[in-house]
Design a protein around this motif. Structure first.
Motif, PDB file in Angstrom:
ATOM      1  N   VAL A  24       0.837  -1.204   0.000  1.00  0.00           N
ATOM      2  CA  VAL A  24       0.000   0.000   0.000  1.00  0.00           C
ATOM      3  C   VAL A  24       0.870   1.252   0.000  1.00  0.00           C
ATOM      4  CG1 VAL A  24      -1.662   1.350   1.349  1.00  0.00           C
ATOM      5  CG2 VAL A  24      -1.997  -1.112   1.048  1.00  0.00           C
ATOM      6  N   ASP A  25       1.876   1.275   0.872  1.00  0.00           N
ATOM      7  CA  ASP A  25       2.736   2.460   0.961  1.00  0.00           C
ATOM      8  C   ASP A  25       3.519   2.697  -0.335  1.00  0.00           C
ATOM      9  OD1 ASP A  25       1.917   2.996   3.535  1.00  0.00           O
ATOM     10  OD2 ASP A  25       3.675   2.096   4.491  1.00  0.00           O
ATOM     11  N   PRO A  30       0.471   5.714  -4.275  1.00  0.00           N
ATOM     12  CA  PRO A  30       0.833   6.553  -5.436  1.00  0.00           C
ATOM     13  C   PRO A  30       0.055   6.203  -6.702  1.00  0.00           C
ATOM     14  CG  PRO A  30       2.632   5.063  -4.848  1.00  0.00           C
ATOM     15  CD  PRO A  30       1.644   4.988  -3.748  1.00  0.00           C
ATOM     16  N   ALA A  31      -0.192   4.911  -6.932  1.00  0.00           N
ATOM     17  CA  ALA A  31      -0.914   4.519  -8.148  1.00  0.00           C
ATOM     18  C   ALA A  31      -2.349   5.029  -8.113  1.00  0.00           C
ATOM     19  CB  ALA A  31      -0.898   3.003  -8.312  1.00  0.00           C
ATOM     20  N   TYR A  32      -2.980   4.925  -6.960  1.00  0.00           N
ATOM     21  CA  TYR A  32      -4.371   5.353  -6.846  1.00  0.00           C
ATOM     22  C   TYR A  32      -4.502   6.871  -6.979  1.00  0.00           C
ATOM     23  CZ  TYR A  32      -9.091   5.951  -5.040  1.00  0.00           C
ATOM     24  OH  TYR A  32     -10.416   6.300  -4.902  1.00  0.00           O
ATOM     25  N   THR A  33      -3.662   7.594  -6.262  1.00  0.00           N
ATOM     26  CA  THR A  33      -3.770   9.054  -6.301  1.00  0.00           C
ATOM     27  C   THR A  33      -3.386   9.600  -7.682  1.00  0.00           C
ATOM     28  OG1 THR A  33      -1.551   9.200  -5.306  1.00  0.00           O
ATOM     29  CG2 THR A  33      -3.432   9.368  -3.825  1.00  0.00           C
ATOM     30  N   LYS A  39      -7.488  11.745  -2.741  1.00  0.00           N
ATOM     31  CA  LYS A  39      -6.634  11.427  -1.614  1.00  0.00           C
ATOM     32  C   LYS A  39      -7.045  10.104  -0.986  1.00  0.00           C
ATOM     33  CE  LYS A  39      -4.923  13.259   2.794  1.00  0.00           C
ATOM     34  NZ  LYS A  39      -5.000  14.383   3.766  1.00  0.00           N
ATOM     35  N   LEU A  40      -6.062   9.255  -0.722  1.00  0.00           N
ATOM     36  CA  LEU A  40      -6.311   7.966  -0.076  1.00  0.00           C
ATOM     37  C   LEU A  40      -5.830   8.049   1.365  1.00  0.00           C
ATOM     38  CD1 LEU A  40      -7.186   5.039  -0.093  1.00  0.00           C
ATOM     39  CD2 LEU A  40      -5.004   4.432  -1.163  1.00  0.00           C
ATOM     40  N   GLN A 211     -18.057   5.300  -6.183  1.00  0.00           N
ATOM     41  CA  GLN A 211     -17.238   4.859  -7.312  1.00  0.00           C
ATOM     42  C   GLN A 211     -15.744   4.965  -7.022  1.00  0.00           C
ATOM     43  OE1 GLN A 211     -18.410   3.285 -10.077  1.00  0.00           O
ATOM     44  NE2 GLN A 211     -20.295   3.370  -8.860  1.00  0.00           N
ATOM     45  N   ALA A 212     -15.354   5.935  -6.216  1.00  0.00           N
ATOM     46  CA  ALA A 212     -13.939   6.074  -5.863  1.00  0.00           C
ATOM     47  C   ALA A 212     -13.479   4.893  -5.009  1.00  0.00           C
ATOM     48  CB  ALA A 212     -13.713   7.388  -5.124  1.00  0.00           C
TER      49      ALA A 212
END
Length: 237
Positions: A24-25, A30-33, A39-40, A211-212
């Motif tokens: 995740v870190d 980074p991939a999601y944002t 913001k995750l 959806q996010a």
């Protein structure tokens, strides 16, 4: 009580067991944002502590936790069966500070003697692997001796105790040991005494139409994420 992010909000929350913290870190955040510009917000804890927080009223959008606890949350109507996906499996293992001599853990007798030879063994009594380890050393008949000089950590990445010098052996799930820079993962527990744990990802019921949040679940189970899980020694379910 935390308020789950809704579709269109600029934040999504993930409550996650420590098992995938490294992935995740290093990859998911980074991939999601980058992909969503959302913001995750991630909160890591052992599943047992996540359950306590949820039972006290805390909520999020997405959760990664031990399968049986996901079942419990579904039964309680807190997490949805719809969209639940099996994620990863991990076993417990041993780590030492980088460059330190690696103890013999190839057999049950070698593992037992290595624990007895250690100045201090670090483990947690709140995480799944630590709870298992506490029962294991009882079964092996060495609990009193190990616990008389063990480093018992409430929660978090146990291998960090190796970096401070408070312990010279750390026992935790393999992926969590691999998350800490500056340590060497010696390997898994011997097969005869190994303990594996399965984890799933699911949506909180309050986020079913978010959806996010759904995009986050898709990323967590994607082939790119699976490649990262394997890098941390996790088995894909």
């Amino acid at each position: 009580m935390s308020t789950p992010a809704k579709s269109g909000n600029n934040a999504v929350s993930l409550l996650s067991a420590l098992v995938i913290q490294g992935v995740v870190d290093e990859f998911i955040v980074p991939a999601y944002t980058d992909a969503t510009k959302i913001k995750l917000i991630v909160k890591f804890d052992p599943t047992s502590i996540l359950m306590t927080r949820i039972k006290s009223g805390e909520r999020g959008d997405v959760i990664v936790a031990i399968d049986r606890n996901i079942d419990e949350l579904i039964e309680a109507g807190i997490v949805s069966e719809r969209g639940r996906v099996p994620l990863v499996r991990t076993g417990a293992g041993v780590a030492v500070r980088a460059g330190a001599p690696k103890p013999d853990i190839s057999t049950v007798s070698g593992f037992t003697q290595s624990l007895l030879n250690a100045r201090s063994v670090a483990y947690s009594r709140t995480g799944a692997s630590g709870i298992y380890f506490a029962a294991l050393i009882e079964k092996l008949g060495i609990a009193d001796e190990i616990n008389s000089r063990s480093t018992i950590i409430d929660k978090g990445l146990i291998a960090e105790a190796l970096l401070t010098g408070t312990a010279d052996i750390a026992v935790q799930q393999l992926s969590e040991l691999a998350t800490v820079a500056g340590v060497d993962v010696v390997g898994p527990l011997p097969a005869e005494i190994q303990h594996t744990t399965d984890f799933s990802v699911a949506l909180f019921c309050t986020a079913l139409d978010n959806q996010a949040a759904i995009k986050l679940v898709s990323l967590l189970v994607s082939e790119d994420a699976q490649r990262e899980y394997r890098r941390f020694g996790l088995e894909i379910l």
